[in-house]
Design an enzyme around this catalytic site. Sequence first.
Site, PDB file in Angstrom:
ATOM      1  N   GLU A 145       8.443 -22.318   6.432  1.00 40.96           N
ATOM      2  CA  GLU A 145       9.647 -22.185   7.626  1.00 40.96           C
ATOM      3  C   GLU A 145      10.288 -22.041   8.368  1.00 40.96           C
ATOM      4  OE1 GLU A 145       6.697 -22.420  11.349  1.00 40.96           O
ATOM      5  OE2 GLU A 145       5.566 -21.505   9.545  1.00 40.96           O
ATOM      6  N   GLU A 199       1.316  -0.947   0.001  1.00 35.55           N
ATOM      7  CA  GLU A 199      -0.256   0.708  -0.059  1.00 35.55           C
ATOM      8  C   GLU A 199       0.981   1.432   0.119  1.00 35.55           C
ATOM      9  OE1 GLU A 199      -3.573  -0.051   0.321  1.00 35.55           O
ATOM     10  OE2 GLU A 199      -4.032  -2.105   0.381  1.00 35.55           O
TER      11      GLU A 199
END
Length: 296
Positions: free
Chosen positions: A111, A80
């Site tokens: 991960e 954003e």
Amino acid sequence: MTERPTEQSGSYRGIDTWPDVQILEALVAGQERAIAAVRQATPAIAEAADRLARRLSAGGRLAYAGAGTSIRVAVQDGSELPATFGMPEAKILYLIAGGRAAMFDTLADAEDDEADGAAQADDLTAADTVIAVAASGSTPFTVAVAKRAREKGAFVIAVVNNAGSKLAAAADLEILLATGPEVIAGSTRLAAGTAQKAALNLLSTLTHIKLGAVHDGLMVNVETGNAKLRRRAAGIVAAIAGVEVARADEALDLAGGHVKPAVLMCAGAKDIAAAQRLLDAANGNLRLAIARNADT
């Protein structure tokens, strides 16, 4: 080993048998605890924003790192920044366990890949800042990113939901969001995820306020890539310069859609070159540029 608070069970035995509204009330209470945890972390968030703003001003880049929910939340924050605050896309990096495919697919084993974490951090420099996010604070990929980033001289900010974590120990600065047990044990997409989203939002917003991307609560670095954003930008110019929207729209055309020089032209700068000189002299700070324009 002591169970991490985010993995512990709370007082929710039999929740699957509760009335719907009671379940939702418990979930909302968990979200409220998440925001309370963010409020407790505001001093650390403020320090992180100060460090990040100064490093970005000096030409550094911002990298978000993590796995699973944590990196998805982080990417949402970073993606954003260009449209909202005009941050160049090239200044934002994403170090994602499992790569971009993991944003949509569950690549759970990614991960644990410490080698990949270290490798993804190899291109970082001493000018860069890493925001490493992990609810547990122990995700091997993310810890490896933090360690390699610091070896490269980068500044590392750890955003974690458990105290005393490996990630915090590997970082320069810790933002601890002590959200505690989840309503659904271990589901850190709930309170922990909400706290991460809010904390990253506050961190990136304060950073860009300090960088001059906000004036009187208005986004003066907003990009004008579509009709809605163009109307928004014209309204921002009109509000700051105290002119009609039609005049603001004309100035935006002359300024190539950029709010700050458009404001300065509406405020008396004779042309785009003069407006840009004022901004350059003020290091991009519109308030200071307006004051200098008024003095000329």
